[in-house]
Design a protein around this motif. Structure first.
Motif, PDB file in Angstrom:
ATOM      1  N   LEU A 175      -8.502  -7.422   2.592  1.00 38.34           N
ATOM      2  CA  LEU A 175      -7.490  -6.943   3.535  1.00 38.34           C
ATOM      3  C   LEU A 175      -6.846  -5.659   3.023  1.00 38.34           C
ATOM      4  CD1 LEU A 175      -5.754  -7.281   6.052  1.00 38.34           C
ATOM      5  CD2 LEU A 175      -4.216  -8.743   4.701  1.00 38.34           C
ATOM      6  N   LEU A 176      -6.470  -5.644   1.753  1.00 37.41           N
ATOM      7  CA  LEU A 176      -5.835  -4.450   1.189  1.00 37.41           C
ATOM      8  C   LEU A 176      -6.788  -3.260   1.181  1.00 37.41           C
ATOM      9  CD1 LEU A 176      -3.880  -6.076  -1.771  1.00 37.41           C
ATOM     10  CD2 LEU A 176      -2.873  -4.929   0.210  1.00 37.41           C
ATOM     11  N   ARG A 177      -8.033  -3.501   0.798  1.00 40.09           N
ATOM     12  CA  ARG A 177      -9.017  -2.413   0.794  1.00 40.09           C
ATOM     13  C   ARG A 177      -9.240  -1.861   2.194  1.00 40.09           C
ATOM     14  NH1 ARG A 177     -14.151  -4.837  -1.085  1.00 40.09           N
ATOM     15  NH2 ARG A 177     -14.956  -2.736  -0.791  1.00 40.09           N
ATOM     16  N   LEU A 178      -9.307  -2.763   3.165  1.00 43.45           N
ATOM     17  CA  LEU A 178      -9.539  -2.347   4.542  1.00 43.45           C
ATOM     18  C   LEU A 178      -8.363  -1.536   5.074  1.00 43.45           C
ATOM     19  CD1 LEU A 178     -11.493  -2.610   6.946  1.00 43.45           C
ATOM     20  CD2 LEU A 178     -10.271  -4.700   7.582  1.00 43.45           C
ATOM     21  N   LEU A 179      -7.158  -2.043   4.891  1.00 42.88           N
ATOM     22  CA  LEU A 179      -5.983  -1.337   5.393  1.00 42.88           C
ATOM     23  C   LEU A 179      -5.806   0.012   4.709  1.00 42.88           C
ATOM     24  CD1 LEU A 179      -3.401  -4.272   5.685  1.00 42.88           C
ATOM     25  CD2 LEU A 179      -4.633  -3.125   7.531  1.00 42.88           C
ATOM     26  N   SER A 180      -6.135   0.068   3.422  1.00 44.54           N
ATOM     27  CA  SER A 180      -5.977   1.335   2.701  1.00 44.54           C
ATOM     28  C   SER A 180      -6.868   2.430   3.267  1.00 44.54           C
ATOM     29  CB  SER A 180      -6.271   1.143   1.207  1.00 44.54           C
ATOM     30  OG  SER A 180      -7.660   0.938   0.983  1.00 44.54           O
ATOM     31  N   ARG A 181      -7.983   2.055   3.874  1.00 46.35           N
ATOM     32  CA  ARG A 181      -8.902   3.037   4.448  1.00 46.35           C
ATOM     33  C   ARG A 181      -8.539   3.397   5.880  1.00 46.35           C
ATOM     34  NH1 ARG A 181     -13.451   3.544   1.260  1.00 46.35           N
ATOM     35  NH2 ARG A 181     -14.519   4.641   2.950  1.00 46.35           N
ATOM     36  N   LEU A 188       0.810  -1.217   0.000  1.00 44.60           N
ATOM     37  CA  LEU A 188       0.000   0.000   0.000  1.00 44.60           C
ATOM     38  C   LEU A 188       0.844   1.268   0.000  1.00 44.60           C
ATOM     39  CD1 LEU A 188      -2.755  -1.085   2.547  1.00 44.60           C
ATOM     40  CD2 LEU A 188      -3.098  -0.613   0.118  1.00 44.60           C
ATOM     41  N   THR A 189       1.985   1.199   0.648  1.00 45.55           N
ATOM     42  CA  THR A 189       2.842   2.389   0.748  1.00 45.55           C
ATOM     43  C   THR A 189       3.989   2.346  -0.251  1.00 45.55           C
ATOM     44  OG1 THR A 189       4.222   1.351   2.453  1.00 45.55           O
ATOM     45  CG2 THR A 189       2.312   2.602   3.213  1.00 45.55           C
ATOM     46  N   GLU A 190       3.973   1.319  -1.112  1.00 41.53           N
ATOM     47  CA  GLU A 190       5.030   1.128  -2.101  1.00 41.53           C
ATOM     48  C   GLU A 190       6.402   1.092  -1.449  1.00 41.53           C
ATOM     49  OE1 GLU A 190       4.435   4.164  -5.030  1.00 41.53           O
ATOM     50  OE2 GLU A 190       2.664   3.201  -5.869  1.00 41.53           O
ATOM     51  N   GLY A 191       6.416   0.551  -0.235  1.00 40.07           N
ATOM     52  CA  GLY A 191       7.667   0.392   0.480  1.00 40.07           C
ATOM     53  C   GLY A 191       8.287   1.666   0.997  1.00 40.07           C
ATOM     54  N   SER A 192       7.536   2.779   0.918  1.00 36.50           N
ATOM     55  CA  SER A 192       8.135   4.066   1.271  1.00 36.50           C
ATOM     56  C   SER A 192       7.887   4.486   2.702  1.00 36.50           C
ATOM     57  CB  SER A 192       7.590   5.163   0.338  1.00 36.50           C
ATOM     58  OG  SER A 192       6.189   5.322   0.522  1.00 36.50           O
ATOM     59  N   ALA A 193       6.895   3.883   3.356  1.00 36.05           N
ATOM     60  CA  ALA A 193       6.563   4.311   4.712  1.00 36.05           C
ATOM     61  C   ALA A 193       7.457   3.622   5.727  1.00 36.05           C
ATOM     62  CB  ALA A 193       5.097   4.011   5.025  1.00 36.05           C
ATOM     63  N   GLY A 194       8.025   4.401   6.636  1.00 29.71           N
ATOM     64  CA  GLY A 194       8.843   3.839   7.695  1.00 29.71           C
ATOM     65  C   GLY A 194       8.021   2.929   8.583  1.00 29.71           C
ATOM     66  N   SER A 195       6.768   3.280   8.806  1.00 32.43           N
ATOM     67  CA  SER A 195       5.856   2.458   9.587  1.00 32.43           C
ATOM     68  C   SER A 195       4.445   2.953   9.308  1.00 32.43           C
ATOM     69  CB  SER A 195       6.165   2.550  11.089  1.00 32.43           C
ATOM     70  OG  SER A 195       6.032   3.876  11.538  1.00 32.43           O
ATOM     71  N   ALA A 196       3.478   2.248   9.839  1.00 32.70           N
ATOM     72  CA  ALA A 196       2.093   2.660   9.652  1.00 32.70           C
ATOM     73  C   ALA A 196       1.309   2.273  10.890  1.00 32.70           C
ATOM     74  CB  ALA A 196       1.498   1.984   8.416  1.00 32.70           C
ATOM     75  N   GLU A 197       0.220   2.982  11.137  1.00 33.31           N
ATOM     76  CA  GLU A 197      -0.622   2.669  12.281  1.00 33.31           C
ATOM     77  C   GLU A 197      -2.058   3.019  11.953  1.00 33.31           C
ATOM     78  OE1 GLU A 197       0.689   5.046  15.565  1.00 33.31           O
ATOM     79  OE2 GLU A 197      -0.331   6.841  14.841  1.00 33.31           O
ATOM     80  N   PHE A 198      -2.978   2.474  12.730  1.00 32.80           N
ATOM     81  CA  PHE A 198      -4.371   2.860  12.609  1.00 32.80           C
ATOM     82  C   PHE A 198      -4.547   4.208  13.298  1.00 32.80           C
ATOM     83  CE2 PHE A 198      -5.155  -1.946  12.718  1.00 32.80           C
ATOM     84  CZ  PHE A 198      -5.132  -2.024  11.335  1.00 32.80           C
TER      85      PHE A 198
END
Length: 268
Positions: free
Chosen positions: A146-152, A99-109
């Motif tokens: 899963l991808l659709r959910l995480l993207s939102r 989803l972040t094309e490998g560019s995000a250092g991390s992600a959170e809700f």
């Protein structure tokens, strides 16, 4: 298997726990070592989150990040019901990277509770996909949901969050290295070279928990992993540093709303 109105459902996706609940149980402050995404099906609840006190009612999506301190109590006398999926970080690492094309250092809700019918529908569909014992839903469908959910839901963090002060970080690492080991507040303070008061204040600010409360959570998380792997309750309690099995059981129920025995039966 159930205790009261809790049910752990076998998931067809590796690294995923599926939970159905309908309860008036009040959960004390605790953490998970997984990402959690759920939908309130009935009733409402109030909970503490990393972003303050939030309320969620039927139809709302609820989320929690690994290590995030939270609790939960029902609003009203009839409790609330929900479906929840808990993901080991490794189980969603690839999806987040995609989803972040490998560019995000991390992600959170970013939202512990939100009204988003599209996300709720995605979660319910994903829950069905990973728990259908007859394989009625394809792997592709599950992955897409899963991808659709995480993207939102995820919030990208291109920079790593500021680290905790060195003293607090060292104390936390000491607990993480072996949470079953007997520890004193003085020992943890000495590791960081600070006073006990400075340790408690700084640790609470950095993690949302006192050193002791954090230690208990790490012991519970380890016990849950061992029990899921087939370790007996008595052996898990001993190995994780609890005074005895009944001590572990009381804390387990307070945190997770079910006894270790019920959890063990559900993992078979």
């Amino acid at each position: 298997m159930t205790q009261g109105k809790f049910k752990i459902v076998s998931a067809r996706m590796r690294g995923v726990d599926a939970v159905l609940a309908d309860t008036s149980h009040t959960f004390g402050r605790h953490t998970h070592d997984q990402f959690g995404i759920g939908v309130i099906l009935r009733g409402a609840q109030r909970s503490m989150s990393a972003r303050g006190i939030v309320e969620a009612e039927a139809g709302d999506v609820i989320t929690v990040n690994p290590g995030e301190v939270h609790d939960g109590s029902p609003l009203g006398e009839n409790g609330r019901a929900w479906q929840m999926l808990y993901f080991d970080p490794a189980a969603v690492a690839g999806a987040i990277s995609d989803l972040t094309e490998g560019s995000a250092g991390s992600a959170e809700f970013s939202c512990p509770a939100l009204r988003d019918p599209a996300s709720a529908a995605c979660l319910l569909s994903l829950f069905r996909a990973v728990t259908d014992p007859h394989g009625g839903h394809s792997e592709i469908e599950g992955r897409e949901n899963l991808l659709r959910l995480l993207s939102r839901l995820i919030e990208r963090r291109d920079q790593k969050p500021p680290s905790a002060p060195t003293a607090i970080g060292r104390a936390r690492e000491r607990i993480d290295d072996d949470p079953s080991a007997p520890l004193s507040l003085g020992e943890l303070a000495a590791i960081g070279g600070v006073s006990e008061f400075q340790l408690v204040r700084g640790f609470s600010k950095a993690t949302g928990l006192t050193p002791h409360a954090y230690l208990v959570q790490r012991r519970l998380q380890r016990a849950r992993q061992m029990i899921a792997g087939g370790t007996t309750l008595a052996d898990a309690a001993h190995a994780c540093g609890f005074a005895d099995q009944s001590h572990m059981t009381r804390l387990f129920i307070r945190a997770y709303g079910m006894s270790p025995g019920v959890y063990a039966a559900a993992m078979k």
